[in-house]
Write an enzyme that holds these catalytic residues in place. Structure first.
Site, PDB file in Angstrom:
ATOM      1  N   ASN A   1       0.867  -1.184   0.000  1.00 13.26           N
ATOM      2  CA  ASN A   1       0.000   0.000   0.000  1.00 13.26           C
ATOM      3  C   ASN A   1       0.902   1.231   0.000  1.00 13.26           C
ATOM      4  O   ASN A   1       1.533   1.534   1.003  1.00 13.26           O
ATOM      5  CB  ASN A   1      -0.893  -0.030   1.255  1.00 13.26           C
ATOM      6  CG  ASN A   1      -1.692   1.249   1.414  1.00 13.26           C
ATOM      7  OD1 ASN A   1      -1.830   2.031   0.471  1.00 13.26           O
ATOM      8  ND2 ASN A   1      -2.226   1.455   2.609  1.00 13.26           N
ATOM      9  N   TRP A   2       0.943   1.912  -1.137  1.00  9.50           N
ATOM     10  CA  TRP A   2       1.847   3.060  -1.251  1.00  9.50           C
ATOM     11  C   TRP A   2       1.309   4.303  -0.551  1.00  9.50           C
ATOM     12  O   TRP A   2       2.008   5.289  -0.422  1.00  9.50           O
ATOM     13  CB  TRP A   2       2.101   3.368  -2.738  1.00  9.50           C
ATOM     14  CG  TRP A   2       2.931   2.338  -3.439  1.00  9.50           C
ATOM     15  CD1 TRP A   2       3.490   1.209  -2.895  1.00  9.50           C
ATOM     16  CD2 TRP A   2       3.316   2.335  -4.832  1.00  9.50           C
ATOM     17  NE1 TRP A   2       4.187   0.509  -3.850  1.00  9.50           N
ATOM     18  CE2 TRP A   2       4.091   1.174  -5.047  1.00  9.50           C
ATOM     19  CE3 TRP A   2       3.068   3.187  -5.909  1.00  9.50           C
ATOM     20  CZ2 TRP A   2       4.634   0.857  -6.301  1.00  9.50           C
ATOM     21  CZ3 TRP A   2       3.605   2.875  -7.159  1.00  9.50           C
ATOM     22  CH2 TRP A   2       4.386   1.721  -7.357  1.00  9.50           C
ATOM     23  N   LYS A   3       0.066   4.282  -0.167  1.00  9.63           N
ATOM     24  CA  LYS A   3      -0.575   5.447   0.479  1.00  9.63           C
ATOM     25  C   LYS A   3      -0.323   6.700  -0.367  1.00  9.63           C
ATOM     26  O   LYS A   3      -0.300   6.615  -1.581  1.00  9.63           O
ATOM     27  CB  LYS A   3      -0.063   5.621   1.921  1.00  9.63           C
ATOM     28  CG  LYS A   3      -0.074   4.323   2.709  1.00  9.63           C
ATOM     29  CD  LYS A   3       0.118   4.553   4.182  1.00  9.63           C
ATOM     30  CE  LYS A   3       0.305   3.221   4.866  1.00  9.63           C
ATOM     31  NZ  LYS A   3       0.085   3.271   6.291  1.00  9.63           N
TER      32      LYS A   3
ATOM     33  N   HIS B   1      -9.502   0.951   4.838  1.00 13.09           N
ATOM     34  CA  HIS B   1      -8.171   1.045   5.454  1.00 13.09           C
ATOM     35  C   HIS B   1      -8.274   1.903   6.722  1.00 13.09           C
ATOM     36  O   HIS B   1      -9.073   2.836   6.783  1.00 13.09           O
ATOM     37  CB  HIS B   1      -7.165   1.660   4.472  1.00 13.09           C
ATOM     38  CG  HIS B   1      -5.758   1.600   4.993  1.00 13.09           C
ATOM     39  ND1 HIS B   1      -5.254   2.562   5.836  1.00 13.09           N
ATOM     40  CD2 HIS B   1      -4.783   0.674   4.826  1.00 13.09           C
ATOM     41  CE1 HIS B   1      -4.010   2.227   6.159  1.00 13.09           C
ATOM     42  NE2 HIS B   1      -3.698   1.086   5.567  1.00 13.09           N
TER      43      HIS B   1
ATOM     44  N   GLU C   1      -6.632   4.256   7.882  1.00 18.60           N
ATOM     45  CA  GLU C   1      -6.503   5.714   7.714  1.00 18.60           C
ATOM     46  C   GLU C   1      -7.797   6.308   7.166  1.00 18.60           C
ATOM     47  O   GLU C   1      -8.149   7.437   7.488  1.00 18.60           O
ATOM     48  CB  GLU C   1      -5.290   6.026   6.826  1.00 18.60           C
ATOM     49  CG  GLU C   1      -3.995   5.839   7.611  1.00 18.60           C
ATOM     50  CD  GLU C   1      -2.862   5.195   6.834  1.00 18.60           C
ATOM     51  OE1 GLU C   1      -2.844   5.302   5.605  1.00 18.60           O
ATOM     52  OE2 GLU C   1      -1.994   4.567   7.480  1.00 18.60           O
TER      53      GLU C   1
ATOM     54  N   GLU D   1      -5.524  -5.519  10.328  1.00 15.19           N
ATOM     55  CA  GLU D   1      -4.499  -4.505  10.565  1.00 15.19           C
ATOM     56  C   GLU D   1      -4.785  -3.787  11.877  1.00 15.19           C
ATOM     57  O   GLU D   1      -5.573  -2.832  11.900  1.00 15.19           O
ATOM     58  CB  GLU D   1      -4.497  -3.484   9.431  1.00 15.19           C
ATOM     59  CG  GLU D   1      -4.180  -4.082   8.075  1.00 15.19           C
ATOM     60  CD  GLU D   1      -3.608  -3.031   7.145  1.00 15.19           C
ATOM     61  OE1 GLU D   1      -2.442  -3.180   6.759  1.00 15.19           O
ATOM     62  OE2 GLU D   1      -4.302  -2.060   6.848  1.00 15.19           O
TER      63      GLU D   1
ATOM     64  N   GLY E   1       2.328   1.676  10.780  1.00 16.55           N
ATOM     65  CA  GLY E   1       3.255   2.802  10.675  1.00 16.55           C
ATOM     66  C   GLY E   1       3.947   3.145  11.982  1.00 16.55           C
ATOM     67  O   GLY E   1       4.571   4.194  12.104  1.00 16.55           O
TER      68      GLY E   1
ATOM     69  N   SER F   1       3.339  -2.721  10.233  1.00 15.71           N
ATOM     70  CA  SER F   1       4.797  -2.717  10.391  1.00 15.71           C
ATOM     71  C   SER F   1       5.462  -4.018   9.937  1.00 15.71           C
ATOM     72  O   SER F   1       6.367  -4.538  10.599  1.00 15.71           O
ATOM     73  CB  SER F   1       5.189  -2.381  11.831  1.00 15.71           C
ATOM     74  OG  SER F   1       4.716  -1.086  12.168  1.00 15.71           O
TER      75      SER F   1
ATOM     76  N   GLY G   1       2.796  -1.445   4.250  1.00 14.09           N
ATOM     77  CA  GLY G   1       2.767  -0.014   3.961  1.00 14.09           C
ATOM     78  C   GLY G   1       4.163   0.512   3.700  1.00 14.09           C
ATOM     79  O   GLY G   1       4.711   0.371   2.601  1.00 14.09           O
TER      80      GLY G   1
HETATM   81  C1  PEP Z   1      -0.765  -0.258   5.795  1.00 10.19           C
HETATM   82  O1  PEP Z   1      -0.676   0.819   5.244  1.00 10.19           O
HETATM   83  O2  PEP Z   1      -1.741  -0.976   5.545  1.00 10.19           O
HETATM   84  C2  PEP Z   1       0.289  -0.681   6.730  1.00 10.19           C
HETATM   85  C3  PEP Z   1       0.177  -1.834   7.309  1.00 10.19           C
HETATM   86  O3  PEP Z   1       1.333   0.186   6.941  1.00 10.19           O
HETATM   87  P1  PEP Z   1       2.759  -0.159   7.632  1.00 10.19           P
HETATM   88  O4  PEP Z   1       3.263  -1.421   7.000  1.00 10.19           O
HETATM   89  O5  PEP Z   1       3.621   1.034   7.304  1.00 10.19           O
HETATM   90  O6  PEP Z   1       2.518  -0.325   9.093  1.00 10.19           O
END
Ligand code: PEP
Length: 256
Positions: free
Chosen positions: A13-15, A99, A101, A171, A177, A217, A238
């Site tokens: 997931n590039w966000k 998601h 966010e 998640e 993050g 993470s 992410g």
């Molecule tokens: C995500 O964006 O779904 C995610 C899990 O981010 P990260 O790996 O940076 O925690």
């Protein structure tokens, strides 16, 4: 690692990161490292503005490309939103729904999730439906209740025949993050409770087609250990999906 019931699925997931050139570089590198796609499914979720260019590069490879959000209507006065058919039109074959966010930064309520999941399926997009508890909810022993509530909302308009096209991502919000990964026990427990809910809702056969990914993470150092958990069918990544040096070792978690 062998005898997996479901094909492993690793998604990035590039966000709201990278720029056009970096996106194109990264998709070329990932594409170059993928085999025939028979032993694992790999996908990236790209800022919508770059999707047309990125999917053009990915074309002809097994790499899946998706959007990070949709609105459930196909036309209308919804300034700033994207219809599922628009993602399809620029080559996307999948989409993230719910998601954390979207839920916590942009306050998307549970009630939207069922409509979004249905709209994605109707537009022939493969949804990854994200669920997960906050730290307060975990500390208050509410994890299972929260997952159930989110699953009930998301699967409101889903039938057993849709199951093979749906992926769920667990998640935990507190692990996204933050550098903090859930323990193997926490991941396994949450995945098992999601699987149990799916079986009750869809029946054994259909529920067993749904893959459950872990996200929060994920790094090259912990990908192998997470994938060794029997209830984990894949990973949603992410931060570590933004660079080839960290994403490729995760894709190849079993080759080191
Ligand atoms: C995500 O964006 O779904 C995610 C899990 O981010 P990260 O790996 O940076 O925690």
């Amino acid at each position: 690692m062998t005898n997996r019931a479901r094909k492993p699925y690793i998604a990035g997931n590039w966000k709201m990161n990278l720029d056009r050139l970096k996106s194109l570089d990264l998709v070329k590198t990932i594409k170059g490292r993928l085999g025939d796609g028979n032993d694992r499914e790999v996908a990236i979720f790209v800022p919508a503005i770059y999707l047309a260019d990125v999917t053009a590069v990915a074309q002809g490879s097994p790499l899946g490309c998706g959007g990070q959000n949709i609105w459930h209507e196909s036309n209308g006065a919804f300034t700033g939103e994207l219809a599922p058919r628009m993602l399809r039109e620029v080559g996307a074959d999948r989409v993230l729904i719910g998601h954390s966010e979207r839920r916590h930064v942009f306050q998307e309520p549970d009630e939207w999730m069922g409509r979004k999941l249905r709209a994605a399926l109707d537009a022939d997009l493969l949804p990854i439906y994200c669920v997960g508890e906050t730290l307060d909810e975990r500390k208050g022993h509410k994890t299972e209740r929260v997952l159930k509530r989110q699953l009930e909302a998301g699967f409101e308009k889903v039938a057993a025949v849709d199951a093979h096209r749906i992926t769920v991502a667990y998640e935990p919000v507190w692990a996204i993050g933050t550098g903090e990964t859930a323990t193997s026990e926490q991941v396994d427990q949450a995945h098992r409770s999601i699987r149990k809910w799916l079986v009750q809702r869809l029946g054994d056969e259909a529920a067993n087609l749904v893959r459950i990914l872990y996200g929060g993470s994920v790094k090259p150092d912990n990908a192998r250990e997470l994938m060794a958990i029997e209830s984990v069918d894949g990973l949603l990544v992410g931060g570590a999906s933004l660079q080839a040096e960290t994403f490729l070792p995760i894709l190849e978690y079993d080759k080191r």
